[in-house]
Write a protein that holds these residues in place. Structure first.
Motif, PDB file in Angstrom:
ATOM      1  N   TYR B 118       0.827  -1.211   0.000  1.00  0.00           N
ATOM      2  CA  TYR B 118       0.000   0.000   0.000  1.00  0.00           C
ATOM      3  C   TYR B 118       0.861   1.260   0.000  1.00  0.00           C
ATOM      4  O   TYR B 118       0.575   2.237  -0.689  1.00  0.00           O
ATOM      5  CB  TYR B 118      -0.924  -0.017   1.225  1.00  0.00           C
ATOM      6  CG  TYR B 118      -2.095   0.919   1.083  1.00  0.00           C
ATOM      7  CD1 TYR B 118      -3.312   0.460   0.593  1.00  0.00           C
ATOM      8  CD2 TYR B 118      -1.978   2.268   1.417  1.00  0.00           C
ATOM      9  CE1 TYR B 118      -4.391   1.312   0.442  1.00  0.00           C
ATOM     10  CE2 TYR B 118      -3.044   3.134   1.269  1.00  0.00           C
ATOM     11  CZ  TYR B 118      -4.257   2.652   0.785  1.00  0.00           C
ATOM     12  OH  TYR B 118      -5.309   3.501   0.632  1.00  0.00           O
ATOM     13  N   ASP B 119       1.917   1.252   0.790  1.00  0.00           N
ATOM     14  CA  ASP B 119       2.766   2.446   0.915  1.00  0.00           C
ATOM     15  C   ASP B 119       3.933   2.477  -0.061  1.00  0.00           C
ATOM     16  O   ASP B 119       4.824   3.314   0.071  1.00  0.00           O
ATOM     17  CB  ASP B 119       3.314   2.536   2.348  1.00  0.00           C
ATOM     18  CG  ASP B 119       2.191   2.750   3.352  1.00  0.00           C
ATOM     19  OD1 ASP B 119       1.173   3.348   2.966  1.00  0.00           O
ATOM     20  OD2 ASP B 119       2.327   2.293   4.505  1.00  0.00           O
ATOM     21  N   ALA B 120       3.966   1.558  -0.998  1.00  0.00           N
ATOM     22  CA  ALA B 120       5.060   1.487  -1.983  1.00  0.00           C
ATOM     23  C   ALA B 120       6.413   1.272  -1.317  1.00  0.00           C
ATOM     24  O   ALA B 120       7.433   1.718  -1.814  1.00  0.00           O
ATOM     25  CB  ALA B 120       5.101   2.731  -2.875  1.00  0.00           C
ATOM     26  N   GLU B 121       6.416   0.561  -0.212  1.00  0.00           N
ATOM     27  CA  GLU B 121       7.718   0.266   0.400  1.00  0.00           C
ATOM     28  C   GLU B 121       8.392  -0.888  -0.313  1.00  0.00           C
ATOM     29  O   GLU B 121       9.620  -0.964  -0.339  1.00  0.00           O
ATOM     30  CB  GLU B 121       7.539  -0.050   1.878  1.00  0.00           C
ATOM     31  CG  GLU B 121       7.605   1.218   2.723  1.00  0.00           C
ATOM     32  CD  GLU B 121       7.285   0.930   4.167  1.00  0.00           C
ATOM     33  OE1 GLU B 121       8.067   0.201   4.795  1.00  0.00           O
ATOM     34  OE2 GLU B 121       6.253   1.420   4.641  1.00  0.00           O
ATOM     35  N   ASP B 122       7.600  -1.784  -0.836  1.00  0.00           N
ATOM     36  CA  ASP B 122       8.161  -2.886  -1.613  1.00  0.00           C
ATOM     37  C   ASP B 122       7.723  -2.759  -3.059  1.00  0.00           C
ATOM     38  O   ASP B 122       6.546  -2.581  -3.338  1.00  0.00           O
ATOM     39  CB  ASP B 122       7.653  -4.243  -1.095  1.00  0.00           C
ATOM     40  CG  ASP B 122       8.168  -4.549   0.302  1.00  0.00           C
ATOM     41  OD1 ASP B 122       9.287  -4.115   0.623  1.00  0.00           O
ATOM     42  OD2 ASP B 122       7.431  -5.213   1.056  1.00  0.00           O
TER      43      ASP B 122
END
Ligand SMILES: Cc1cc2nc3c(=O)[nH]c(=O)nc-3n(C[C@H](O)[C@H](O)[C@H](O)COP(=O)(O)OP(=O)(O)OC[C@H]3O[C@@H](n4cnc5c(N)ncnc54)[C@H](O)[C@@H]3O)c2cc1C
Lengths: 378, 397
Positions: B118-122
């Motif tokens: 969701y947070d574009a961390e991966d």
């Protein structure tokens, strides 16, 4: 009727093919198109050595005076081998001088391989219409002063001289008032912007700022260039069709081979009937394209203009249909492999697409076919 | 029958349009419009804007950050998204992996991975295909051998889209050689930074770096990264492929590209008239527009057919037609450029120069786009394979 090649023609084709298979392999070609120059002088010298340039030049100018049929054979091998050298641009420009019956010294140098030429015929906004010319040539004493631009000049950056279509009279889309002039690369006021084209060849845009040429630069007759322009580009279309046929044959051969070797679900993919039928259609396209390309190439220099227009446009339309089907389906049947730039099949697809966009596309030639006087006479 | 949009759908459309107007950075939409290559930062930047608004994952359940939109609202969203020239979202995590996690992962795995997607961390990539396993995916060979609380992974994946940017890859691996091939496959999540992984670029025919080969040499992966049950991966993979196919219909995109095509063809001249009025060209544009109208109705029919979350074999129809339409439009766009379309200018496409070498910025990307789009009838299950699906699953042949 005898549809076979003569012994000399077969020999010529064989020697060209041998050279390509030995010295102009796909890997060698990749190196050439990735070099800064984008073309190879040794390869051009080899083409000269093989006689491919002399073939396009009349005997009185030191050439071998080959027929359009002879040139068709060369172009087919060029297509099969995806040769990117400025051969076609040069012989097409030479054809202008040949048909105008002048400029012998230029032709002599072309035959000897020490002068490359290009045809500057396209303009931005004109699409495929070669009579749509804005480049203005103002009369100045006995000569002309050129101002304007040409675009998409195939191998323009590699040429020593250009045949340029200019307007000396009439309106933007008139057939009258077109003049053909020879402009040397070194002419003052001429700017050449060289770039890559997507098929691994080169193109150039030309800008003319007060470029002066003498009266002797005119190819043919001032103001009456259209007839030669049309005749020569028709000849060019016939040769391009031959090139396309060579590329189609090779693309089909590569795809057929892939269908026999690539395995999925434990069997060669060529055992799936849908792919068999697709390949059969590709083969039919190849044969139809080949036949009509032969018709155009054999008759392009002897047929009366009406007949010539009809045959040449018919060939470009039918070959255009074939090259789109074969190119797209060859990629499709290669799956992911077809999408890679390291596989030769993708380069055949790109060259075929470029041929479709050169000297009039399928739509353009279909319109031209329709507009010939004989079409509506029932 | 009522073929009109409802009042609330129109209101929703207006809200979406306003959002794009106010929040989509112009630099990004300009890049998409000009078809220049997007950078990793571009994608992440836009992802974060959408995440902040709460609109990054429309298809997810509400509790994980989904929007709760109806199927119709999602259809409208996808259409406006394309028309706004918004960059694509990081689809592998959001649209492909997430449904699998939601359907089959442990609570712990969901809690860990979903927020990070969701947070574009991966940045996720998809490790399905192998050199010898394309259409016949079940023949995949990449091995994962269990050793205590780890798997040791060896083998090769290929065609890994945007793998060069990826933090994580979801893979199908072979965990058993017993029984039918489909029953020895597992679904494994692998950190791309694990020692033993090598990523090698593949350059496609448009000379872009979009796909990669990924090599696994003795790669240690915690057993905790297994999704669902060992040897049941095929079930999850098939579930995921259904999701992949619907997106590929790209109706909104085609609507946008049809507009682009018409604008270009109205400007270009042939025979002294707009190219768009040249009878043959016009006929081809009309044909593709009509196909698109029909496809939109077909898609809306499937959408309106209910809040069916399960995607059936009808998805194959959308994929086949949608991809053919996209390809035809790209071909007409290229043809509208005439001979100027021959120029190829990688520096311009990569954003290293401001203008195209032949001065025609508008025409410059058309050939590369046409060549690149040949992929859409090949990937996501080739169109031939989709036809097999239709003839078997729908027609019973
Ligand atoms: C640009 C691009 C990006 C990709 N991205 C990813 C990615 O991120 N991750 C990933 O895992 N994969 C990815 N893929 C791989 C893609 O899913 C495969 O290319 C696809 O499944 C086809 O497999 P293949 O290339 O091996 O072709 P093959 O399976 O070898 O197919 C070759 C030809 O045979 C036909 N064929 C095969 N089987 C049959 C049959 N039974 N009946 C009729 N015809 C058949 C095919 O349709 C095709 O025309 C990508 C591919 C491309 C081109």
């Amino acid at each position: 009727m005898d549809l076979r090649l003569s012994e000399e023609q077969q020999q010529f084709a064989d020697s060209l093919r041998r050279w390509i298979e030995k010295d102009y392999t796909f890997e060698a070609r990749l190196k050439i198109i990735r070099s800064d120059a984008g073309v190879s002088q040794p390869a051009y010298a080899a083409l000269t050595e093989l006689g491919a340039l002399a073939l396009a030049v009349p005997e009185e100018a030191g050439g071998m005076g080959g027929s359009s049929e002879d040139l068709m054979i060369v172009m087919k091998e060029i297509g099969r081998g995806l040769v990117v050298e400025p051969y076609f641009a040069t012989i097409l420009a030479a054809e202008f001088f040949k048909q105008a019956g002048a400029h012998k010294p230029i032709l002599e140098r072309v035959a000897a391989g020490d002068m490359k030429l290009a045809c500057a015929l396209n303009e931005k906004g004109a699409g495929h219409e070669l009579f749509n010319i804005g480049l203005a040539a103002r009369q100045d004493g006995a000569g002309y002063v050129l101002n304007g631009a040409k675009c998409s000049v195939v191998h323009g950056g590699q040429a020593d001289g250009f045949v340029v279509s200019v307007r000396t009279g009439g309106g933007q889309r008139d057939r009258d008032g077109i003049t053909l002039v020879h402009v040397p690369r070194a002419a003052q006021g001429l700017t050449v912007t060289d770039f890559r084209t997507f098929d691994g060849q080169r193109g150039a845009d030309l800008a003319f700022a007060d470029v002066r040429v003498p009266a002797s630069a005119v190819v043919g007759q001032a103001g009456q260039g259209w007839d030669i322009l049309e005749a020569v580009t028709d000849y060019g279309v016939a040769l391009l069709c031959a090139e396309a046929v060579g590329a189609i044959e090779q693309a089909n051969a590569l795809t057929l081979d892939y269908l026999k070797t690539r395995k999925q679900f434990g069997v060669p993919i060529g055992t799936f009937q849908v792919l068999q039928h697709r390949m059969a259609d590709m083969y039919i396209h190849q044969e139809q394209a080949r036949s009509i390309a032969v018709l155009a190439a054999v008759k392009v220099q002897t047929a009366a203009p009406d007949e010539r227009r009809k045959l040449v446009s018919a060939a470009k339309v039918r070959v255009g249909k074939a090259l789109q089907f074969v190119g797209q389906q060859a990629i499709q049947m290669h799956g992911g492999m077809g999408m890679t730039n390291e596989m030769s099949i993708s380069h055949y697809f790109k060259r075929l697409t470029a041929i479709e966009m050169t000297l009039g596309n399928t739509d353009f030639h279909r319109s031209r076919f329709i507009s010939q006087p004989g079409f509506a006479a029932v | 029958m009522d073929l009109e949009y409802k009042e609330e759908d129109l209101r929703f459309r207006a809200e979406v349009q306003a959002f794009f107007r106010e929040n989509l950075p112009k630099e990004l939409s300009d890049k998409v419009r000009a078809r220049r290559h997007l950078k990793r930062e571009d994608a992440v930047r836009w992802h974060k804007i959408l995440a902040k608004k709460g609109w990054i994952a429309p298809g997810w359940p509400r509790q994980y950050g989904g929007t709760g939109w109806s199927a119709m609202q999602r259809h409208i969203w996808a259409e406006e998204y394309a028309l706004a020239y918004a960059p694509p979202t990081l689809s592998f995590g959001l649209n492909l992996l997430a449904p699998v996690l939601l359907g089959f992962a442990s609570e712990e795995q969901k809690q860990h991975y979903l927020p990070r997607i969701y947070d574009a961390e991966d940045w996720w990539c998809q490790g399905y295909s192998e050199p010898g396993a394309g259409s016949d995916l079940a023949s995949l060979k990449t091995r994962a051998v269990r050793q205590g609380d780890h798997y040791i992974v060896d083998g090769q994946k290929t065609w890994t889209t945007l793998g060069q940017h990826a933090d994580m890859i979801f893979c199908l691996v072979r965990t058993s050689a017993q029984g039918p091939r489909q029953q020895g496959i597992s679904f494994l999540l692998i950190d791309m930074k694990t020692p033993g992984i090598t990523v090698r670029p593949i350059i496609t025919l448009d000379e872009a770096h979009e796909v990669n080969e990924v090599f696994f040499d003795n790669v240690k992966v915690p057993v905790a990264n297994l999704i669902g049950e060992e040897n049941k991966g095929w079930t999850y993979a098939k579930y995921l492929l259904g999701h992949e196919r619907t997106g590929i219909a790209a109706i909104g995109n085609s609507k946008r590209e049809l507009k682009v095509l018409k604008r270009r063809a109205a400007k270009a001249r042939v025979d002294g008239k707009p190219l768009l009025q040249e009878p043959q060209f016009a006929a081809r544009v009309a044909d593709v527009e009509i196909e698109l109208m029909a496809l939109e109705m077909t898609a809306l029919g499937l959408v309106a057919d209910g809040a069916r979350s399960k995607i059936g074999p009808e998805a194959s129809l959308l994929k086949i037609e949608g991809t053919q339409i996209s390809q035809e439009i790209s071909q007409l766009q290229l043809e509208s450029a005439g001979p100027t379309g021959l120029a190829f200018d990688p520096a311009y496409l990569d954003g290293r120069t401001e203008h195209a070498v032949n001065g025609d910025d508008d025409a410059a990307p058309l050939a590369a786009h046409y060549f690149n789009l040949r992929k859409i009838t090949i990937f996501g299950g080739s169109n031939e394979v989709q036809r097999n699906v239709i003839s078997k699953m729908i027609l019973g042949l």
